[in-house]
Design a protein around this motif. Sequence first.
Motif, PDB file in Angstrom:
ATOM      1  N   SER A   5       0.826  -1.212   0.000  1.00 57.31           N
ATOM      2  CA  SER A   5       0.000   0.000   0.000  1.00 57.31           C
ATOM      3  C   SER A   5       0.863   1.266   0.000  1.00 57.31           C
ATOM      4  O   SER A   5       0.505   2.258  -0.644  1.00 57.31           O
ATOM      5  CB  SER A   5      -0.945   0.004   1.196  1.00 57.31           C
ATOM      6  OG  SER A   5      -0.216  -0.034   2.410  1.00 57.31           O
ATOM      7  N   GLU A   6       1.992   1.228   0.673  1.00 58.45           N
ATOM      8  CA  GLU A   6       2.887   2.390   0.688  1.00 58.45           C
ATOM      9  C   GLU A   6       3.509   2.601  -0.693  1.00 58.45           C
ATOM     10  O   GLU A   6       3.636   3.738  -1.152  1.00 58.45           O
ATOM     11  CB  GLU A   6       3.983   2.199   1.739  1.00 58.45           C
ATOM     12  CG  GLU A   6       3.452   2.203   3.160  1.00 58.45           C
ATOM     13  CD  GLU A   6       4.483   1.774   4.183  1.00 58.45           C
ATOM     14  OE1 GLU A   6       4.519   2.408   5.250  1.00 58.45           O
ATOM     15  OE2 GLU A   6       5.237   0.806   3.925  1.00 58.45           O
ATOM     16  N   SER A  14      -2.457   1.247  -9.453  1.00 56.83           N
ATOM     17  CA  SER A  14      -3.384   0.288  -8.848  1.00 56.83           C
ATOM     18  C   SER A  14      -2.616  -0.980  -8.476  1.00 56.83           C
ATOM     19  O   SER A  14      -1.501  -1.221  -8.935  1.00 56.83           O
ATOM     20  CB  SER A  14      -4.501  -0.062  -9.831  1.00 56.83           C
ATOM     21  OG  SER A  14      -3.974  -0.846 -10.895  1.00 56.83           O
ATOM     22  N   LYS A  15      -3.255  -1.823  -7.669  1.00 54.84           N
ATOM     23  CA  LYS A  15      -2.644  -3.085  -7.252  1.00 54.84           C
ATOM     24  C   LYS A  15      -2.331  -3.952  -8.476  1.00 54.84           C
ATOM     25  O   LYS A  15      -1.242  -4.518  -8.593  1.00 54.84           O
ATOM     26  CB  LYS A  15      -3.594  -3.809  -6.303  1.00 54.84           C
ATOM     27  CG  LYS A  15      -3.085  -5.111  -5.762  1.00 54.84           C
ATOM     28  CD  LYS A  15      -4.107  -5.679  -4.782  1.00 54.84           C
ATOM     29  CE  LYS A  15      -3.750  -7.044  -4.287  1.00 54.84           C
ATOM     30  NZ  LYS A  15      -4.767  -7.571  -3.367  1.00 54.84           N
ATOM     31  N   TYR A  19       1.453  -5.152  -9.745  1.00 60.46           N
ATOM     32  CA  TYR A  19       1.860  -6.549  -9.929  1.00 60.46           C
ATOM     33  C   TYR A  19       2.252  -6.830 -11.377  1.00 60.46           C
ATOM     34  O   TYR A  19       3.156  -7.616 -11.638  1.00 60.46           O
ATOM     35  CB  TYR A  19       0.771  -7.505  -9.443  1.00 60.46           C
ATOM     36  CG  TYR A  19       0.809  -7.685  -7.953  1.00 60.46           C
ATOM     37  CD1 TYR A  19       1.867  -8.356  -7.341  1.00 60.46           C
ATOM     38  CD2 TYR A  19      -0.188  -7.165  -7.145  1.00 60.46           C
ATOM     39  CE1 TYR A  19       1.921  -8.509  -5.969  1.00 60.46           C
ATOM     40  CE2 TYR A  19      -0.148  -7.312  -5.765  1.00 60.46           C
ATOM     41  CZ  TYR A  19       0.913  -7.987  -5.184  1.00 60.46           C
ATOM     42  OH  TYR A  19       0.968  -8.134  -3.828  1.00 60.46           O
ATOM     43  N   SER A  20       1.585  -6.197 -12.320  1.00 58.84           N
ATOM     44  CA  SER A  20       1.961  -6.351 -13.723  1.00 58.84           C
ATOM     45  C   SER A  20       3.374  -5.827 -13.965  1.00 58.84           C
ATOM     46  O   SER A  20       4.184  -6.474 -14.632  1.00 58.84           O
ATOM     47  CB  SER A  20       0.973  -5.597 -14.607  1.00 58.84           C
ATOM     48  OG  SER A  20       1.389  -5.605 -15.936  1.00 58.84           O
ATOM     49  N   ARG A  21       3.673  -4.673 -13.401  1.00 56.59           N
ATOM     50  CA  ARG A  21       5.009  -4.093 -13.564  1.00 56.59           C
ATOM     51  C   ARG A  21       6.080  -4.924 -12.844  1.00 56.59           C
ATOM     52  O   ARG A  21       7.206  -5.000 -13.296  1.00 56.59           O
ATOM     53  CB  ARG A  21       5.027  -2.659 -13.052  1.00 56.59           C
ATOM     54  CG  ARG A  21       4.079  -1.758 -13.825  1.00 56.59           C
ATOM     55  CD  ARG A  21       4.822  -0.693 -14.567  1.00 56.59           C
ATOM     56  NE  ARG A  21       3.903   0.087 -15.363  1.00 56.59           N
ATOM     57  CZ  ARG A  21       3.703   1.390 -15.218  1.00 56.59           C
ATOM     58  NH1 ARG A  21       4.350   2.055 -14.291  1.00 56.59           N
ATOM     59  NH2 ARG A  21       2.865   2.014 -16.003  1.00 56.59           N
TER      60      ARG A  21
END
Length: 55
Positions: A5-6, A14-15, A19-21
């Motif tokens: 979150s930080e 976005s979450k 995660y994609s990156r």
Amino acid sequence: MLRRSEVQNRVSLSKATLYSRISVGPFPKPVTLGSSVRRMEPAPHPLPRKARLSE
């Protein structure tokens, strides 16, 4: 070391995008510390403008 979150707050992603990156590139994989997961602090330089605009 930062919580997910930080990291999201610092880079404004976005979450799912975070995660994609992580899976394809510029972000390092999370590190497990016991029962919690932390991320290495992002590099001090921002992503190139082109990368930020491709969202």
